[in-house]
Design a protein around this motif. Structure first.
Motif, PDB file in Angstrom:
ATOM      1  N   THR A 104       0.846  -1.189   0.000  1.00 36.21           N
ATOM      2  CA  THR A 104       0.000   0.000   0.000  1.00 36.21           C
ATOM      3  C   THR A 104       0.884   1.243   0.000  1.00 36.21           C
ATOM      4  OG1 THR A 104      -0.103   0.048   2.403  1.00 36.21           O
ATOM      5  CG2 THR A 104      -1.828  -1.185   1.265  1.00 36.21           C
ATOM      6  N   TRP A 105       0.311   2.374  -0.427  1.00 39.81           N
ATOM      7  CA  TRP A 105       1.129   3.573  -0.548  1.00 39.81           C
ATOM      8  C   TRP A 105       1.595   4.083   0.807  1.00 39.81           C
ATOM      9  CZ3 TRP A 105      -0.355   7.953   1.948  1.00 39.81           C
ATOM     10  CH2 TRP A 105      -1.700   8.051   2.319  1.00 39.81           C
ATOM     11  N   TYR A 106       0.898   3.727   1.868  1.00 40.63           N
ATOM     12  CA  TYR A 106       1.239   4.207   3.203  1.00 40.63           C
ATOM     13  C   TYR A 106       2.089   3.218   4.002  1.00 40.63           C
ATOM     14  CZ  TYR A 106      -3.038   1.488   3.910  1.00 40.63           C
ATOM     15  OH  TYR A 106      -3.990   0.513   3.888  1.00 40.63           O
ATOM     16  N   SER A 107       2.546   2.140   3.357  1.00 40.28           N
ATOM     17  CA  SER A 107       3.359   1.138   4.061  1.00 40.28           C
ATOM     18  C   SER A 107       4.745   1.651   4.417  1.00 40.28           C
ATOM     19  CB  SER A 107       3.486  -0.128   3.212  1.00 40.28           C
ATOM     20  OG  SER A 107       2.234  -0.743   3.020  1.00 40.28           O
ATOM     21  N   GLY A 108       5.215   2.639   3.681  1.00 41.34           N
ATOM     22  CA  GLY A 108       6.534   3.179   3.985  1.00 41.34           C
ATOM     23  C   GLY A 108       7.545   2.879   2.902  1.00 41.34           C
ATOM     24  N   TYR A 109       8.631   3.634   2.932  1.00 40.80           N
ATOM     25  CA  TYR A 109       9.685   3.544   1.918  1.00 40.80           C
ATOM     26  C   TYR A 109      11.031   3.603   2.629  1.00 40.80           C
ATOM     27  CZ  TYR A 109       5.626   4.739  -0.808  1.00 40.80           C
ATOM     28  OH  TYR A 109       4.370   4.732  -1.346  1.00 40.80           O
ATOM     29  N   ASP A 110      11.931   2.709   2.244  1.00 41.78           N
ATOM     30  CA  ASP A 110      13.206   2.706   2.943  1.00 41.78           C
ATOM     31  C   ASP A 110      14.353   3.314   2.135  1.00 41.78           C
ATOM     32  OD1 ASP A 110      13.980  -0.893   2.625  1.00 41.78           O
ATOM     33  OD2 ASP A 110      13.334   0.589   1.139  1.00 41.78           O
ATOM     34  N   TYR A 111      14.211   3.397   0.842  1.00 43.02           N
ATOM     35  CA  TYR A 111      15.225   4.048   0.016  1.00 43.02           C
ATOM     36  C   TYR A 111      14.540   4.934  -1.022  1.00 43.02           C
ATOM     37  CZ  TYR A 111      18.627   0.842   2.009  1.00 43.02           C
ATOM     38  OH  TYR A 111      19.434   0.153   2.878  1.00 43.02           O
ATOM     39  N   TRP A 112      15.166   6.091  -1.263  1.00 43.90           N
ATOM     40  CA  TRP A 112      14.632   7.075  -2.193  1.00 43.90           C
ATOM     41  C   TRP A 112      15.717   7.516  -3.157  1.00 43.90           C
ATOM     42  CZ3 TRP A 112       9.755   9.761  -1.757  1.00 43.90           C
ATOM     43  CH2 TRP A 112       8.974   9.357  -0.666  1.00 43.90           C
ATOM     44  N   GLY A 113      15.299   7.886  -4.360  1.00 42.69           N
ATOM     45  CA  GLY A 113      16.191   8.615  -5.239  1.00 42.69           C
ATOM     46  C   GLY A 113      16.257  10.072  -4.798  1.00 42.69           C
ATOM     47  N   GLN A 114      17.120  10.830  -5.421  1.00 40.06           N
ATOM     48  CA  GLN A 114      17.300  12.228  -5.024  1.00 40.06           C
ATOM     49  C   GLN A 114      16.185  13.121  -5.574  1.00 40.06           C
ATOM     50  OE1 GLN A 114      21.141  13.144  -6.699  1.00 40.06           O
ATOM     51  NE2 GLN A 114      20.286  13.738  -8.684  1.00 40.06           N
ATOM     52  N   GLY A 115      15.442  12.613  -6.545  1.00 45.90           N
ATOM     53  CA  GLY A 115      14.371  13.394  -7.148  1.00 45.90           C
ATOM     54  C   GLY A 115      14.838  14.120  -8.394  1.00 45.90           C
ATOM     55  N   THR A 116      13.919  14.293  -9.320  1.00 49.41           N
ATOM     56  CA  THR A 116      14.231  15.030 -10.543  1.00 49.41           C
ATOM     57  C   THR A 116      13.073  15.973 -10.869  1.00 49.41           C
ATOM     58  OG1 THR A 116      14.971  14.802 -12.844  1.00 49.41           O
ATOM     59  CG2 THR A 116      13.272  13.264 -12.125  1.00 49.41           C
ATOM     60  N   GLN A 117      13.410  17.199 -11.184  1.00 42.84           N
ATOM     61  CA  GLN A 117      12.399  18.204 -11.500  1.00 42.84           C
ATOM     62  C   GLN A 117      11.901  17.988 -12.926  1.00 42.84           C
ATOM     63  OE1 GLN A 117      11.001  20.974  -9.720  1.00 42.84           O
ATOM     64  NE2 GLN A 117       9.677  21.050 -11.523  1.00 42.84           N
ATOM     65  N   VAL A 118      10.590  17.925 -13.078  1.00 44.83           N
ATOM     66  CA  VAL A 118       9.981  17.881 -14.401  1.00 44.83           C
ATOM     67  C   VAL A 118       9.012  19.050 -14.516  1.00 44.83           C
ATOM     68  CG1 VAL A 118       8.566  16.589 -16.016  1.00 44.83           C
ATOM     69  CG2 VAL A 118      10.201  15.380 -14.562  1.00 44.83           C
ATOM     70  N   THR A 119       9.200  19.841 -15.524  1.00 43.20           N
ATOM     71  CA  THR A 119       8.336  20.989 -15.789  1.00 43.20           C
ATOM     72  C   THR A 119       7.562  20.750 -17.077  1.00 43.20           C
ATOM     73  OG1 THR A 119       9.874  22.479 -14.660  1.00 43.20           O
ATOM     74  CG2 THR A 119       8.286  23.480 -16.178  1.00 43.20           C
ATOM     75  N   VAL A 120       6.267  20.971 -17.014  1.00 47.75           N
ATOM     76  CA  VAL A 120       5.425  20.850 -18.210  1.00 47.75           C
ATOM     77  C   VAL A 120       5.105  22.256 -18.698  1.00 47.75           C
ATOM     78  CG1 VAL A 120       3.287  19.984 -19.187  1.00 47.75           C
ATOM     79  CG2 VAL A 120       4.471  18.678 -17.401  1.00 47.75           C
ATOM     80  N   SER A 121       5.624  22.584 -19.844  1.00 45.83           N
ATOM     81  CA  SER A 121       5.450  23.923 -20.378  1.00 45.83           C
ATOM     82  C   SER A 121       5.727  23.916 -21.876  1.00 45.83           C
ATOM     83  CB  SER A 121       6.408  24.891 -19.683  1.00 45.83           C
ATOM     84  OG  SER A 121       6.331  26.179 -20.267  1.00 45.83           O
ATOM     85  N   SER A 122       5.034  24.793 -22.570  1.00 42.96           N
ATOM     86  CA  SER A 122       5.288  24.924 -24.000  1.00 42.96           C
ATOM     87  C   SER A 122       6.411  25.920 -24.266  1.00 42.96           C
ATOM     88  CB  SER A 122       4.010  25.358 -24.722  1.00 42.96           C
ATOM     89  OG  SER A 122       3.513  26.545 -24.148  1.00 42.96           O
TER      90      SER A 122
END
Length: 122
Positions: A104-122
């Motif tokens: 389930t989405w609320y079970s928890g996460y033990d490792y994460w990536g650093q994240g990447t910014q995505v912008t939607v724009s023309s």
């Protein structure tokens, strides 16, 4: 030590498809019982769970995004990929890949990536 790294374009045009890949090292994406997830954070808002592909290869998506989302994997490369179709500026966010420790989405996460910014724009 498990490491996750997101990659993909930082800018996507409206109506196009957003595609991001998470490369996993230090552990296999087929190992029981982990759930390889995508999560995003729009600017000024909280975290939003997008979906996951499980160790078994089955996938599950947020109901609000299900119609536009697909998560697949390449076990030979130990990678999994997010595709989000028909994007709008509301899909602008920092996108994270993470290893879930439950189905389930609320079970928890033990490792994460650093994240990447995505912008939607023309």
């Amino acid at each position: 030590q498990v490491q996750l790294q997101e990659s993909g374009p930082g800018l996507v045009k409206p109506s196009q498809t957003l595609s991001l890949t998470c490369t996993v090292s230090g552990g296999s994406i087929t190992t029981n019982y982990f759930y390889w997830s995508w999560i995003r954070q729009p600017p000024g808002k909280g975290l939003e769970w997008i979906g996951y592909i499980a160790y078994s290869g089955s996938s599950y998506y947020s109901p609000s995004l299900k119609s536009r989302t697909s998560i697949s994997r390449d076990t030979s490369k130990n990678q999994y990929t997010l595709q989000l179709n028909s994007v709008t500026p509301e899909d602008t966010a920092v996108y994270y890949c993470a290893r879930g420790i439950g189905s389930t989405w609320y079970s928890g996460y033990d490792y994460w990536g650093q994240g990447t910014q995505v912008t939607v724009s023309s």
